[in-house]
Design an enzyme around this catalytic site. Sequence first.
Site, short mmCIF file in Angstrom:
data_model
loop_
_atom_site.label_atom_id
_atom_site.label_comp_id
_atom_site.label_asym_id
_atom_site.label_seq_id
_atom_site.Cartn_x
_atom_site.Cartn_y
_atom_site.Cartn_z
CE LYS A 1 -3.35 -2.77 0.16
NZ LYS A 1 -4.37 -3.31 1.16
C1 LIG Z 1 -5.25 -4.29 1.66
C2 LIG Z 1 -6.52 -4.49 1.52
C3 LIG Z 1 -7.38 -4.84 2.87
C4 LIG Z 1 -6.77 -5.66 4.13
O1 LIG Z 1 -5.72 -4.87 4.62
P1 LIG Z 1 -4.65 -5.63 5.34
O2 LIG Z 1 -3.82 -4.72 6.08
O3 LIG Z 1 -3.96 -6.67 4.61
O4 LIG Z 1 -5.47 -6.43 6.40
C5 LIG Z 1 -8.76 -4.76 2.73
N1 LIG Z 1 -9.15 -4.25 1.88
C6 LIG Z 1 -8.64 -3.89 0.45
C7 LIG Z 1 -9.41 -3.40 -0.56
C8 LIG Z 1 -7.18 -3.91 0.46
O5 LIG Z 1 -6.66 -3.96 -0.77
#
Ligand SMILES: *Cc1c(COP(=O)(O)O)cnc(C)c1O
Length: 405
Positions: free
Chosen positions: A202
């Site tokens: 991210k």
């Molecule tokens: C990355 C992501 C999540 C989950 O996040 P984590 O930090 O990996 O638990 C949830 N929704 C979307 C759309 C994502 O891309």
Amino acid sequence: MPVLPMTRELLAIDGGTPVRKTLLPYGRQSIGEDDIQAVTDVLRSDWLTTGPKVAEFEEALAAWVGAKHAVSFSSGTAALHGAAFAAGLKPGDEAITTPMTFAATANCVLYQAAAPIFADVSADTLNLDPEQVAKRITPRTRAVLAVDYAGHPADLDAMKELSASHGLVVIEDACHALGAEHKGRRAGSIADMTVFSFHPVKHLATGEGGMVTTDRADYAETLRRFRNHGISTDARQRQSQSEAQWHYEMVLLGFNYRLTDIACALGLSQLKKLEKNLLRRREIAARYEVALCDLKAITLPTVRPGVNPAWHLYPIRLNLERLSADRGKIFRALRAENIGVNVHYIPVHLHPYYRDRFGNRAGEYPIAEAAYARLISLPMFHAMSDGDVEDVARALQKVIHHFAR
Ligand SMILES: *Cc1c(COP(=O)(O)O)cnc(C)c1O
């Protein structure tokens, strides 16, 4: 820009020379010496978990997105669970969400023993289609959970309108969209609650980590309790001096979803570079557009007016009518060229768990399913060089020309 080759080159998958010597991943973090220093400083401090860095990171992120409150969680998924809890989702309730997402978005509804109800997406952005959402609203609907797919903000104006007339909570899964803007406002300042993830792919990385932002003090208080076993620290302030040292009250059933001081120090350090990294992602998207806009056999992502996406992903769609190969073949050919393409997402309702539990069948959400058969995510992360972008464009041109018909 590279000139389109007139003859078909031998693909790496058929024994030709790959465009790159090493694999370019679809996403990855960048960690600098400043980040390492921030983490080692915490390791030498008195606090490893809940210490001063947690509140500092929360306040900095709230200010950056333009929200009154931010509550950190141990992951984006835990943050989604917190938002589902704070929204009051309970057995018998329904929450409407998109199939075009990572499973965690819908799972958080199930954690509350409520029912995720899918609605199809709009063909341009692959975000929830407000008309489809409207059709799925019942007296049991309590929340709408919209995802900003690839970093392009969902149609939150329409979601808020629907929610106002039906008394729904709007939760925005902005795990792709830290820094995305809608009519000049940043994601995190628009929905009732907005969820972010700090997973390494991210925009901002803390290892694992997440955050909920909100303008509502009551949601923020519930979220803080929920991530800390349901413990309220207000009691400590109410008690007499002597008892104040040890007294606390557990007031709801929560979890240990706390984010550590170590992670928050890394988050604070990464936040300083977020603006610059966002600019770079936008630059990469612009370069892709220039390099790829002539390829008739692919469709590039759409950006709606008034929107400035955060570009977590760069998803292209194959125009299969113009190609003699399916998505799987083109995907494998690009991987052989050492381009780490990926696919986002297998529609959630088609996963075995959701099929078995809800009897979902292929064909129920035709726009999402048709998109899925054509989607390929190109590498997109802020540390990509211009040379990396050119490699991706060159590999795509090579592979698409090979299979063009
Ligand atoms: C990355 C992501 C999540 C989950 O996040 P984590 O930090 O990996 O638990 C949830 N929704 C979307 C759309 C994502 O891309």
